[in-house]
Design a protein around this motif. Structure first.
Motif, PDB file in Angstrom:
ATOM      1  N   VAL A 110       0.812  -1.262   0.081  1.00  0.00           N
ATOM      2  CA  VAL A 110       0.041   0.003  -0.019  1.00  0.00           C
ATOM      3  C   VAL A 110       1.058   1.357  -0.056  1.00  0.00           C
ATOM      4  O   VAL A 110       1.819   1.493   0.864  1.00  0.00           O
ATOM      5  CB  VAL A 110      -1.063  -0.127   0.919  1.00  0.00           C
ATOM      6  N   ARG A 111       0.489   2.212  -0.862  1.00  0.00           N
ATOM      7  CA  ARG A 111       1.389   3.327  -1.215  1.00  0.00           C
ATOM      8  C   ARG A 111       0.234   4.530  -0.957  1.00  0.00           C
ATOM      9  O   ARG A 111      -0.887   4.420  -0.939  1.00  0.00           O
ATOM     10  CB  ARG A 111       2.069   3.585  -2.466  1.00  0.00           C
ATOM     11  N   PRO A 167      -4.456   3.297   0.299  1.00  0.00           N
ATOM     12  CA  PRO A 167      -5.549   3.081   1.526  1.00  0.00           C
ATOM     13  C   PRO A 167      -6.867   3.021   1.202  1.00  0.00           C
ATOM     14  O   PRO A 167      -7.212   3.723   0.170  1.00  0.00           O
ATOM     15  CB  PRO A 167      -5.077   4.144   2.233  1.00  0.00           C
ATOM     16  N   MET A 168      -7.360   1.942   2.111  1.00  0.00           N
ATOM     17  CA  MET A 168      -8.907   1.906   1.697  1.00  0.00           C
ATOM     18  C   MET A 168      -9.681   2.615   2.868  1.00  0.00           C
ATOM     19  O   MET A 168      -9.269   2.311   4.173  1.00  0.00           O
ATOM     20  CB  MET A 168      -9.283   0.249   2.089  1.00  0.00           C
ATOM     21  N   ILE A 169     -10.327   3.807   2.517  1.00  0.00           N
ATOM     22  CA  ILE A 169     -10.974   4.515   3.245  1.00  0.00           C
ATOM     23  C   ILE A 169     -12.335   3.991   3.868  1.00  0.00           C
ATOM     24  O   ILE A 169     -12.809   3.315   3.018  1.00  0.00           O
ATOM     25  CB  ILE A 169     -11.282   5.990   2.772  1.00  0.00           C
ATOM     26  N   GLU A 170     -12.581   4.097   5.105  1.00  0.00           N
ATOM     27  CA  GLU A 170     -13.883   3.556   5.594  1.00  0.00           C
ATOM     28  C   GLU A 170     -14.450   4.858   6.367  1.00  0.00           C
ATOM     29  O   GLU A 170     -13.848   4.948   7.491  1.00  0.00           O
ATOM     30  CB  GLU A 170     -13.647   2.218   6.370  1.00  0.00           C
ATOM     31  N   VAL A 225       1.548  -0.236   6.321  1.00  0.00           N
ATOM     32  CA  VAL A 225       2.800  -1.222   5.861  1.00  0.00           C
ATOM     33  C   VAL A 225       3.315  -1.798   7.315  1.00  0.00           C
ATOM     34  O   VAL A 225       3.581  -2.925   7.190  1.00  0.00           O
ATOM     35  CB  VAL A 225       3.671  -0.383   4.972  1.00  0.00           C
ATOM     36  N   GLY A 226       3.345  -0.985   8.371  1.00  0.00           N
ATOM     37  CA  GLY A 226       4.025  -1.678   9.667  1.00  0.00           C
ATOM     38  C   GLY A 226       2.852  -2.360  10.223  1.00  0.00           C
ATOM     39  O   GLY A 226       3.687  -3.177  11.067  1.00  0.00           O
ATOM     40  N   GLY A 227       1.842  -2.686   9.691  1.00  0.00           N
ATOM     41  CA  GLY A 227       1.002  -3.729  10.353  1.00  0.00           C
ATOM     42  C   GLY A 227       0.334  -3.198  11.868  1.00  0.00           C
ATOM     43  O   GLY A 227       0.665  -4.386  12.750  1.00  0.00           O
TER      44      GLY A 227
END
Length: 359
Positions: A183-184, A282-285, A331-333
């Motif tokens: 993801v960027r 990124p997936m926005i929610e 990215v860092g989980g």
């Protein structure tokens, strides 16, 4: 230079084509009693969607509806990697309501008062004339000063009373693909619309961004507003945005086709971006909470029934700040708050300081 010439003749700008491009198909059928036809305001809003796009305004200097990314991102192959499993890979953008207005700088750029009423969060200056340059670096109602993005949705009414969410609302930024390390950050000026005011009840329920529908108390997964919400509860809704980008355009005439939802890789349970939209963003929610309870019979959206809910996003993050949050949290989980801090992993630190700025 554009990747390819794509101009649409004016005679094709009918509502039927708009509905097709928006992926909403035909309007509700008589077989679905919950799926009433949208009100005239909603039909007008969607029926002029393409026409509004094809006017020279703001970032779209030639008025063809295509805003090319500079630079365009090409040569990307959707990642099928499987990084170490992490239950969370997200952060919150906590943004409060700043104002309301019948404006929509994506669908009706440069045309104040043309839209149904919208509730705006984030950037405090958002109006019909907003473009990347006017939003970027502006004042914001988000906790992170670096997030000058504009977020908006149809206003909610109880009778004639406008009901606004109170306090910072939760807007998640998370991974939509299995390889969260791919993801960027969003490109500067990216914008899109999630859902449609013309969608039927069935189309809302089957929308790939559907999470839980409308809910309050013990009532959940409602396509339309519940009939009654227990006193003291709030009306809630969650809806996810597409997170795969074609790498070419910051906007397209239908405000959606440059974006796509992840798909399941055949023979696996892995979510990957499709080859047509290979860039993982990124997936926005949206997780919205409206302070309304009791009898819901008079509750409506400015766009119509509950299943007409949709929302818009216009990226104006300061680039280094967004990259720090994406890299540290997605990215860092991690499961981060608006500072980029995961309280279950304090040893990992935070992406931003106590003033929600880059250290």
């Amino acid at each position: 230079m554009r990747a390819s010439p794509k101009r649409l003749p004016a005679l094709l700008l009918g509502t039927a084509l708009v509905a097709t491009l928006l992926g909403v198909g035909t309007l509700a059928s008589a077989a679905d009693p919950a799926a009433d036809s949208p009100p005239p305001a909603a039909a007008a809003h969607a029926g002029h969607r393409m026409v509004a796009s094809l006017q020279a305004s703001g970032d779209d200097a030639d008025g063809d509806g295509y805003i090319p990314a500079v630079p365009q991102v090409t040569g990307v192959t959707p990642s099928t990697a499987n990084p170490p499993p992490r239950y969370f890979h997200e952060f919150q953008a906590n943004c409060a309501v700043s104002h309301t207005a019948p404006d929509d700088p994506i669908v009706y750029p440069g045309q104040p008062g043309r839209s149904h009423d919208h509730t705006f969060m984030g950037n405090t200056s958002t109006n019909a004339h907003s473009v990347t340059a006017t939003l970027y670096g502006g004042a914001t109602a988000c906790k992170a000063p670096g997030d000058a993005s504009a977020y908006w949705m149809p206003s909610l009414f109880e009778g004639d009373r406008k009901v606004l969410p109170v306090g910072p609302q939760v807007i998640y930024y998370k991974t939509g693909v299995t390889d969260y390390t791919s993801v960027r950050p969003f490109p500067k000026g990216l914008r899109f619309v999630v859902g449609s005011p013309l969608q039927s009840a069935a189309q809302f329920r089957d929308h790939p961004g559907w999470v839980e529908g409308w809910e309050c108390g013990d009532s959940f997964k409602n396509v339309d507003f519940p009939q009654n919400c227990p006193v003291g509860t709030q009306l809630n809704l969650r809806m996810q945005a597409p997170s795969c980008w074609n790498g070419l355009y910051l906007d397209t005439p239908d405000h959606q086709s440059h974006m796509a939802y992840p798909v399941v890789k055949p023979g696996t349970n892995d979510d990957v971006c499709p080859p047509s939209h290979p860039v993982a963003l990124p997936m926005i929610e949206f997780k919205m909470a409206f302070p309304v309870d009791g009898d819901m019979s008079d509750v409506r959206l400015a766009s119509g029934r509950g299943y007409s809910f949709h929302y818009d996003f216009f990226n104006a993050w300061e680039e280094r700040t967004l990259k720090a949050m994406v890299d540290h949290c997605i990215v860092g989980g991690l499961q981060c708050n608006a500072r980029g801090y995961d309280e279950t992993h304090p040893e990992r630190g935070a992406a931003l300081d106590e003033q929600y700025r880059l250290p």
